[in-house]
Scaffold this motif. Structure first.
Motif, PDB file in Angstrom:
ATOM      1  N   UNK A 145       0.854  -1.381   0.122  1.00  0.00           N
ATOM      2  CA  UNK A 145      -0.121  -0.039   0.014  1.00  0.00           C
ATOM      3  C   UNK A 145       0.907   1.237   0.126  1.00  0.00           C
ATOM      4  N   UNK A 149       0.703   3.838  -3.089  1.00  0.00           N
ATOM      5  CA  UNK A 149       0.285   5.317  -2.803  1.00  0.00           C
ATOM      6  C   UNK A 149       1.382   6.335  -3.290  1.00  0.00           C
ATOM      7  N   UNK A 256      -4.556  -5.670  -1.310  1.00  0.00           N
ATOM      8  CA  UNK A 256      -4.303  -4.596  -0.761  1.00  0.00           C
ATOM      9  C   UNK A 256      -3.916  -3.507  -2.002  1.00  0.00           C
ATOM     10  N   UNK A 270     -12.595  -9.335  -1.533  1.00  0.00           N
ATOM     11  CA  UNK A 270     -12.287  -9.880  -0.155  1.00  0.00           C
ATOM     12  C   UNK A 270     -12.951  -8.925   0.911  1.00  0.00           C
ATOM     13  N   UNK A 274     -16.023  -8.637   3.355  1.00  0.00           N
ATOM     14  CA  UNK A 274     -15.867  -8.891   4.919  1.00  0.00           C
ATOM     15  C   UNK A 274     -16.416  -7.497   5.482  1.00  0.00           C
ATOM     16  N   UNK A 277     -19.900  -8.159   5.970  1.00  0.00           N
ATOM     17  CA  UNK A 277     -20.179  -9.272   6.737  1.00  0.00           C
ATOM     18  C   UNK A 277     -20.946 -10.319   5.868  1.00  0.00           C
TER      19      UNK A 277
ATOM     20  N   UNK B 140      -4.103 -12.362   4.412  1.00  0.00           N
ATOM     21  CA  UNK B 140      -5.081 -11.128   4.575  1.00  0.00           C
ATOM     22  C   UNK B 140      -6.507 -11.631   4.797  1.00  0.00           C
ATOM     23  N   UNK B 141      -6.872 -12.635   4.167  1.00  0.00           N
ATOM     24  CA  UNK B 141      -8.194 -13.143   4.341  1.00  0.00           C
ATOM     25  C   UNK B 141      -8.622 -13.536   5.696  1.00  0.00           C
ATOM     26  N   UNK B 144      -8.564 -10.944   8.472  1.00  0.00           N
ATOM     27  CA  UNK B 144      -9.668  -9.968   8.116  1.00  0.00           C
ATOM     28  C   UNK B 144     -10.749 -10.592   8.679  1.00  0.00           C
ATOM     29  N   UNK B 148     -12.819  -9.193  12.016  1.00  0.00           N
ATOM     30  CA  UNK B 148     -14.236  -8.631  11.603  1.00  0.00           C
ATOM     31  C   UNK B 148     -15.323  -9.486  12.585  1.00  0.00           C
ATOM     32  N   UNK B 228       0.269  -3.212   9.481  1.00  0.00           N
ATOM     33  CA  UNK B 228       0.032  -1.940   8.930  1.00  0.00           C
ATOM     34  C   UNK B 228      -1.070  -2.111   7.843  1.00  0.00           C
ATOM     35  N   UNK B 229      -0.858  -3.175   7.023  1.00  0.00           N
ATOM     36  CA  UNK B 229      -1.784  -3.199   5.841  1.00  0.00           C
ATOM     37  C   UNK B 229      -3.274  -3.354   6.385  1.00  0.00           C
ATOM     38  N   UNK B 232      -4.093  -0.042   7.290  1.00  0.00           N
ATOM     39  CA  UNK B 232      -4.421   0.813   6.300  1.00  0.00           C
ATOM     40  C   UNK B 232      -5.867   0.377   5.394  1.00  0.00           C
ATOM     41  N   UNK B 233      -6.276  -1.057   5.748  1.00  0.00           N
ATOM     42  CA  UNK B 233      -7.495  -1.199   5.134  1.00  0.00           C
ATOM     43  C   UNK B 233      -8.789  -1.054   6.277  1.00  0.00           C
ATOM     44  N   UNK B 235      -8.859  -2.255   9.305  1.00  0.00           N
ATOM     45  CA  UNK B 235      -9.285  -3.283  10.190  1.00  0.00           C
ATOM     46  C   UNK B 235      -8.251  -3.711  11.140  1.00  0.00           C
ATOM     47  N   UNK B 245      -0.377   2.896   9.549  1.00  0.00           N
ATOM     48  CA  UNK B 245      -1.170   2.448   8.492  1.00  0.00           C
ATOM     49  C   UNK B 245      -2.622   3.206   8.331  1.00  0.00           C
ATOM     50  N   UNK B 248      -1.715   6.703   6.764  1.00  0.00           N
ATOM     51  CA  UNK B 248      -1.627   6.878   5.246  1.00  0.00           C
ATOM     52  C   UNK B 248      -3.087   6.685   4.763  1.00  0.00           C
ATOM     53  N   UNK B 252      -4.538   9.973   2.419  1.00  0.00           N
ATOM     54  CA  UNK B 252      -4.280   9.307   0.903  1.00  0.00           C
ATOM     55  C   UNK B 252      -5.057  10.130   0.183  1.00  0.00           C
TER      56      UNK B 252
END
Lengths: 318, 297
Positions: A145, A149, A256, A270, A274, A277, B140-141, B144, B148, B228-229, B232-233, B235, B245, B248, B252
């Motif tokens: 990311x 960026x 990402x 993805x 999420x 949900x 990542x999945x 997350x 979540x 940090x990803x 950033x997302x 989560x 993260x 940024x 952004x």
């Protein structure tokens, strides 16, 4: 040989089976089921009942798992809660978009990585190596990311060469996609190339130090002939597996990158599923991404087997 | 690795050895740079609450998006918060979460790996299959999904990261144990009638420790990247917390005219990750472990 291939395929299938169990059990064990999670505060009365019925949450978990698994094997992933349509219809265009992005990145990344890896190995510790190696360390370690960026900031905003945020409908045609994916491709292949170039470099260096290369040098084989005939075939073979693992590892990074560039692929799905949900979609994605990972590894294993006669009689597990 | 068999005066040796490893690491420019960066970040993380010039969560409409100046060294963000303050405090968040996460990963990954290497057979097969299956789910999945469903607090993030990044250590620890277990000194320890626990503690752990530590150091940098990803997302840690993260991702959208609020956390995060990577590489080389042919799994 055939037995070995079958065994590998079998192991892959077992892995996928465990993945499906993990995702299923994970969703089952963690607090909240798919319906209460999805509906949040509205999880009562008719809406909850309808949702429970739709997903079949009223039947026992193991029966539901068998149902779900047998449907997945037949290629039916179930029903998306947030999209209110079959998951297959949600997936279709996303898979295509991600495939375009991934294949273009791979097509650029792998040859570039091989060339860079060879250059850095042959000019080891000289100026080209130091320069390229420094750049690869940077692009390898910096999170996706951040590099994405920075790419937008520098190329799109400061230089104004390309549009920064891509707005692509998820059913865009192949041509529309191609003209818009330059920055995402650069971001992805940068990291991929760096990992693979490092791998190729150390592999080439190892082979250069081997007895048969020393022998070839002593025999007076011309330098470049030696490099192409004796070094490269032997150096690139062990790289195949690492390349596969790197590609598979990048699946996470692609998520990402797709978010940063707003690219409508599997990765953004993805995040979307999420955030919404939408657990049935999450389960489907887990199985699909894991299958890609297992598939790539399987192909790499088989390729190594085919290309390396020595391995044919051995059963080497990574 | 085999050289550090146990000797009588190991207490004294340990300190000397640690110093020696540090010296070897610092003897190459890349190792020296890495160590310096990591040390700088650690010190900054320790003292940042005392030197931060502003309150990290003080929102002020009068100071929105100011360019860097004498008062605000790195400018201010879209809510009028001082970017310098938030940047130096962000390192504290990142280092705390990933340090404890790595510790958890090392512990469970290392112990399970050694156990599998020792017992072998069916149990080993089953555990390794499960580990392989976990490896094939993109990190990542999985992360997350966990956050979540369980929420995004540090109490959830640290064990989740620790759990997820430990699975690679299982493999390394298992392979290292396999290498050691056939050695003569294990056989002779068995013959001397040592218990299994004593063999694990006195013979195996000292000999696989290096491999596991090196792996843990690499995991640390990947965990930082993963953490940090996630932030950033959206989560990772939740908003008022100063985190790179998160900073940024917030800055952004406005970077076309307020690039400073995105540059500062980028420099912070990138330098720390590069620092940890260089240090881990130098650490591996100082211990004589070649990592260059490994895939990033």
């Amino acid at each position: 040989m055939l037995l070995l291939i079958l065994k590998r395929i079998g192991l892959g299938l077992i892995t996928l089976f465990i993945v499906s169990l993990i995702t299923f059990v994970g969703v089952e064990v963690l607090p909240g089921d798919a319906c209460t999670t999805y509906l949040e505060r509205e999880a009562y009365g008719a809406a909850l009942d309808a949702c429970i019925k739709r997903l079949g949450l009223d039947i026992p978990a193991y029966e539901r798992y068998l149902d779900w698994a047998s449907n997945v094997v037949r290629g039916d992933f179930g029903y998306s809660l947030s999209g209110e349509m079959p998951i297959n219809e949600v997936l279709g265009p996303r898979v295509k978009n991600s495939l375009v992005l991934a294949s273009v990145s791979i097509l650029i990344g792998i040859p570039l990585a091989i060339v860079l890896g060879i250059i850095t190995a042959l000019w080891r510790d000289k100026l080209p190596d130091i320069m390229i190696s420094t750049i690869t360390i940077f692009s390898m370690t910096i999170p996706e990311f951040i590099s994405a960026t920075l790419l937008i900031l520098i190329v799109a905003i400061w230089l104004g060469w390309l549009p920064g945020i891509v707005i692509i409908p998820s059913d865009a045609t192949f041509y529309e996609l191609l003209s818009n994916i330059i920055l995402p491709v650069v971001a992805i292949s940068m990291i991929m190339t760096a990992h693979m170039a490092r791998m190729v470099r150390s592999s080439v260096i190892q082979v250069m130090a081997s007895d048969y290369v020393q022998m070839a040098i002593l025999k007076g084989v011309p330098y470049w002939k030696m490099v192409f005939r004796h070094v490269l075939p032997n150096a690139l073979l062990p790289a195949i597996n690492v390349v596969a693992l790197t590609i598979a590892w990048l699946l996470g990074g692609v998520v990402v990158t797709e978010v940063v560039f707003n690219y409508p692929g599997l990765g953004r799905l993805v995040i979307e599923s999420i955030s919404n949900r939408d657990l049935p979609v999450v389960q489907a994605l887990a199985i699909i991404l894991a299958s890609i990972y297992v598939g790539i590894n399987l192909i790499a294993d088989l390729m190594t087997l085919m290309l390396n006669p020595r391995l044919k009689s051995l059963q080497i597990r990574k | 690795m085999e050289s550090n068999l146990i000797t009588e005066d190991k207490q004294k040796n340990k300190l000397e050895k640690a110093l020696e490893i540090l010296k070897t690491m610092a003897s190459k420019p890349s190792g020296l740079i890495g160590l310096t960066i990591v040390l700088f970040h650690v010190i900054l993380a320790l003292i940042s609450p005392y030197i931060a010039p502003y309150d990290y969560k003080a929102i002020s409409p009068n100071t929105m998006l100011l360019a860097p100046s004498a008062e605000h060294w790195f400018g201010t963000d879209s809510l009028g918060r001082d970017v310098f303050t938030r940047t130096i405090l962000g390192g504290r968040t990142a280092l705390t979460v990933t340090f404890f996460g790595s510790l958890i990963a090392l512990l469970w990954g290392g112990l399970l790996g050694i156990f599998c290497g020792l017992v072998g057979g069916k149990i080993d097969d089953v555990v390794m299959r499960v580990v392989d299956a976990f490896l094939s789910i993109p990190w990542i999945l999985a992360m997350l999904l966990i956050v979540s469903l369980l929420g995004t607090s540090t109490e959830v993030l640290i064990p989740a990261l620790g759990f997820f990044y430990g699975k690679g250590i299982v493999r390394v620890a298992r392979a290292a144990t396999h290498d050691v277990i056939a050695k003569d000194f294990i056989v002779s320890a068995r013959a001397r009638g040592h218990s299994n626990m004593s063999i694990i503690w006195n013979e195996i752990i000292p000999n696989v420790r290096d491999a596991i530590l090196v792996e843990g150091a690499m995991r640390w940098s990947w965990m930082l990247l993963g953490f940090s990803s996630l932030s950033f997302l959206g989560f990772g840690v939740s908003p008022p917390t100063p985190d790179w993260g998160l900073m940024i991702s917030n800055a952004r959208g406005l970077m076309s005219f307020a690039y400073w609020s995105v540059i500062a956390p980028i420099v912070g995060l990138s330098s720390l990750i590069i620092g940890i990577n260089l240090t881990a590489d130098a650490f591996a080389k100082a211990l004589g472990i070649d990592r260059s042919t490994k895939a990033p799994v």
